[in-house]
Motif scaffolding. Structure first.
Motif, PDB file in Angstrom:
ATOM      1  N   MET A   1       0.851  -1.179   0.000  1.00  0.00           N
ATOM      2  CA  MET A   1       0.000   0.000   0.000  1.00  0.00           C
ATOM      3  C   MET A   1       0.890   1.233   0.000  1.00  0.00           C
ATOM      4  N   ASN A   2       0.753   2.040  -1.041  1.00  0.00           N
ATOM      5  CA  ASN A   2       1.572   3.237  -1.216  1.00  0.00           C
ATOM      6  C   ASN A   2       0.721   4.489  -1.180  1.00  0.00           C
ATOM      7  N   VAL A   3       1.339   5.591  -0.875  1.00  0.00           N
ATOM      8  CA  VAL A   3       0.680   6.899  -0.840  1.00  0.00           C
ATOM      9  C   VAL A   3      -0.602   6.816  -0.027  1.00  0.00           C
ATOM     10  N   LEU A   4      -0.476   6.327   1.177  1.00  0.00           N
ATOM     11  CA  LEU A   4      -1.642   6.180   2.047  1.00  0.00           C
ATOM     12  C   LEU A   4      -2.133   7.540   2.519  1.00  0.00           C
ATOM     13  N   ASN A   5      -3.432   7.635   2.719  1.00  0.00           N
ATOM     14  CA  ASN A   5      -3.995   8.864   3.272  1.00  0.00           C
ATOM     15  C   ASN A   5      -4.787   8.539   4.534  1.00  0.00           C
ATOM     16  N   ALA A   6      -5.087   9.567   5.297  1.00  0.00           N
ATOM     17  CA  ALA A   6      -5.697   9.385   6.612  1.00  0.00           C
ATOM     18  C   ALA A   6      -7.047   8.675   6.532  1.00  0.00           C
ATOM     19  N   ASP A   7      -7.755   8.851   5.424  1.00  0.00           N
ATOM     20  CA  ASP A   7      -9.065   8.203   5.261  1.00  0.00           C
ATOM     21  C   ASP A   7      -8.956   6.690   5.150  1.00  0.00           C
ATOM     22  N   GLU A   8      -7.736   6.206   4.984  1.00  0.00           N
ATOM     23  CA  GLU A   8      -7.542   4.768   4.829  1.00  0.00           C
ATOM     24  C   GLU A   8      -7.178   4.091   6.147  1.00  0.00           C
ATOM     25  N   THR A   9      -7.276   4.830   7.214  1.00  0.00           N
ATOM     26  CA  THR A   9      -7.127   4.228   8.533  1.00  0.00           C
ATOM     27  C   THR A   9      -8.267   3.251   8.764  1.00  0.00           C
ATOM     28  N   ALA A  10      -7.914   2.001   9.059  1.00  0.00           N
ATOM     29  CA  ALA A  10      -8.931   0.966   9.193  1.00  0.00           C
ATOM     30  C   ALA A  10      -8.278  -0.333   9.661  1.00  0.00           C
ATOM     31  N   MET A  11      -9.125  -1.289   9.992  1.00  0.00           N
ATOM     32  CA  MET A  11      -8.657  -2.652  10.190  1.00  0.00           C
ATOM     33  C   MET A  11      -8.674  -3.317   8.820  1.00  0.00           C
ATOM     34  N   TYR A  12      -7.575  -3.945   8.472  1.00  0.00           N
ATOM     35  CA  TYR A  12      -7.462  -4.605   7.185  1.00  0.00           C
ATOM     36  C   TYR A  12      -7.503  -6.116   7.374  1.00  0.00           C
ATOM     37  N   TYR A  13      -8.255  -6.757   6.505  1.00  0.00           N
ATOM     38  CA  TYR A  13      -8.451  -8.204   6.582  1.00  0.00           C
ATOM     39  C   TYR A  13      -8.125  -8.854   5.244  1.00  0.00           C
ATOM     40  N   CYS A  14      -7.668 -10.092   5.301  1.00  0.00           N
ATOM     41  CA  CYS A  14      -7.639 -10.930   4.113  1.00  0.00           C
ATOM     42  C   CYS A  14      -8.656 -12.058   4.317  1.00  0.00           C
ATOM     43  N   ALA A  15      -9.189 -12.511   3.228  1.00  0.00           N
ATOM     44  CA  ALA A  15     -10.194 -13.572   3.251  1.00  0.00           C
ATOM     45  C   ALA A  15     -10.010 -14.436   2.015  1.00  0.00           C
ATOM     46  N   ILE A  16     -10.395 -15.697   2.114  1.00  0.00           N
ATOM     47  CA  ILE A  16     -10.194 -16.605   0.997  1.00  0.00           C
ATOM     48  C   ILE A  16     -11.497 -17.272   0.588  1.00  0.00           C
ATOM     49  N   LYS A  17     -11.710 -17.304  -0.707  1.00  0.00           N
ATOM     50  CA  LYS A  17     -12.831 -18.046  -1.285  1.00  0.00           C
ATOM     51  C   LYS A  17     -12.220 -19.240  -2.000  1.00  0.00           C
ATOM     52  N   LEU A  18     -12.592 -20.419  -1.577  1.00  0.00           N
ATOM     53  CA  LEU A  18     -11.979 -21.637  -2.081  1.00  0.00           C
ATOM     54  C   LEU A  18     -12.640 -22.122  -3.349  1.00  0.00           C
ATOM     55  N   ASP A  19     -11.884 -22.868  -4.091  1.00  0.00           N
ATOM     56  CA  ASP A  19     -12.384 -23.547  -5.292  1.00  0.00           C
ATOM     57  C   ASP A  19     -12.960 -22.546  -6.290  1.00  0.00           C
ATOM     58  N   SER A  20     -12.312 -21.411  -6.388  1.00  0.00           N
ATOM     59  CA  SER A  20     -12.774 -20.389  -7.323  1.00  0.00           C
ATOM     60  C   SER A  20     -11.641 -19.441  -7.636  1.00  0.00           C
ATOM     61  N   TRP A  21     -11.621 -18.970  -8.882  1.00  0.00           N
ATOM     62  CA  TRP A  21     -10.724 -17.864  -9.185  1.00  0.00           C
ATOM     63  C   TRP A  21     -11.410 -16.542  -8.833  1.00  0.00           C
ATOM     64  N   CYS A  22     -10.640 -15.470  -8.851  1.00  0.00           N
ATOM     65  CA  CYS A  22     -11.218 -14.145  -8.771  1.00  0.00           C
ATOM     66  C   CYS A  22     -11.720 -13.775 -10.174  1.00  0.00           C
ATOM     67  N   TYR A  23     -12.655 -12.867 -10.207  1.00  0.00           N
ATOM     68  CA  TYR A  23     -13.174 -12.371 -11.476  1.00  0.00           C
ATOM     69  C   TYR A  23     -13.275 -10.859 -11.434  1.00  0.00           C
ATOM     70  N   ALA A  24     -13.542 -10.279 -12.579  1.00  0.00           N
ATOM     71  CA  ALA A  24     -13.662  -8.825 -12.630  1.00  0.00           C
ATOM     72  C   ALA A  24     -14.780  -8.341 -11.705  1.00  0.00           C
ATOM     73  N   ARG A  25     -15.865  -9.079 -11.660  1.00  0.00           N
ATOM     74  CA  ARG A  25     -16.955  -8.741 -10.744  1.00  0.00           C
ATOM     75  C   ARG A  25     -16.570  -9.215  -9.349  1.00  0.00           C
ATOM     76  N   PRO A  26     -16.502  -8.322  -8.372  1.00  0.00           N
ATOM     77  CA  PRO A  26     -16.056  -8.736  -7.037  1.00  0.00           C
ATOM     78  C   PRO A  26     -17.076  -9.610  -6.322  1.00  0.00           C
ATOM     79  N   PHE A  27     -16.574 -10.499  -5.488  1.00  0.00           N
ATOM     80  CA  PHE A  27     -17.442 -11.274  -4.621  1.00  0.00           C
ATOM     81  C   PHE A  27     -17.893 -10.399  -3.446  1.00  0.00           C
ATOM     82  N   ALA A  28     -19.059 -10.722  -2.909  1.00  0.00           N
ATOM     83  CA  ALA A  28     -19.482 -10.076  -1.671  1.00  0.00           C
ATOM     84  C   ALA A  28     -18.662 -10.649  -0.523  1.00  0.00           C
ATOM     85  N   PHE A  29     -18.571  -9.900   0.560  1.00  0.00           N
ATOM     86  CA  PHE A  29     -17.726 -10.366   1.659  1.00  0.00           C
ATOM     87  C   PHE A  29     -18.224 -11.695   2.202  1.00  0.00           C
ATOM     88  N   TYR A  30     -19.524 -11.948   2.134  1.00  0.00           N
ATOM     89  CA  TYR A  30     -20.060 -13.191   2.681  1.00  0.00           C
ATOM     90  C   TYR A  30     -19.806 -14.384   1.755  1.00  0.00           C
TER      91      TYR A  30
END
Length: 126
Positions: free
Chosen positions: A82-111
């Motif tokens: 993460m480069n050129v961070l700004n104050a509005d980006e203060t947050a808790m950051y998470y990673c999450a994994i969706k199994l048996d699937s690639w990523c696509y242009a259309r984002p998955f919902a968090f659930y």
């Protein structure tokens, strides 16, 4: 069962950089999509980037050109530079994994994601 552990958060001044790590253990199947999310107090969870096991990555418009998602297969670890961070980006950051699937242009919902890490705090001071 899959476990994800984030690290690399901290405090940085506006304009600075941080690199988050997401260590993955367990059976991730032959394909997966790892999403990076953030959530600030009182705000909705926001997806900022995602990368799959092929190395294909997508980014939210708000971070495009500043954030870079990457992976190290040998270490079973994913990264979010993460480069050129700004104050509005203060947050808790998470990673999450969706199994048996690639990523696509259309984002998955968090659930749609199967497993989540515990999060790492990023604080950007102006």
């Amino acid at each position: 069962q899959v476990h994800l552990v984030e690290s690399g958060g901290g405090s940085v001044q506006a304009g600075g950089s941080l690199r988050l790590s997401c260590a993955v253990s367990g059976n991730t199947y032959t394909s997966y999509c790892v999403g990076w999310f953030r959530q600030a107090p009182g705000k909705e969870r926001e997806g900022v980037a995602r990368i799959d096991n092929r190395g294909f990555a997508w980014y939210a418009d708000s971070v495009k050109g500043r954030f870079i998602a990457a992976k190290d297969n040998a270490k079973n670890t994913l990264y979010l530079q993460m480069n050129v961070l700004n104050a509005d980006e203060t947050a808790m950051y998470y990673c999450a994994i969706k199994l048996d699937s690639w990523c696509y242009a259309r984002p998955f919902a968090f659930y749609d994601y199967h497993y989540w890490g515990q999060g790492t705090q990023v604080t950007v001071s102006s």
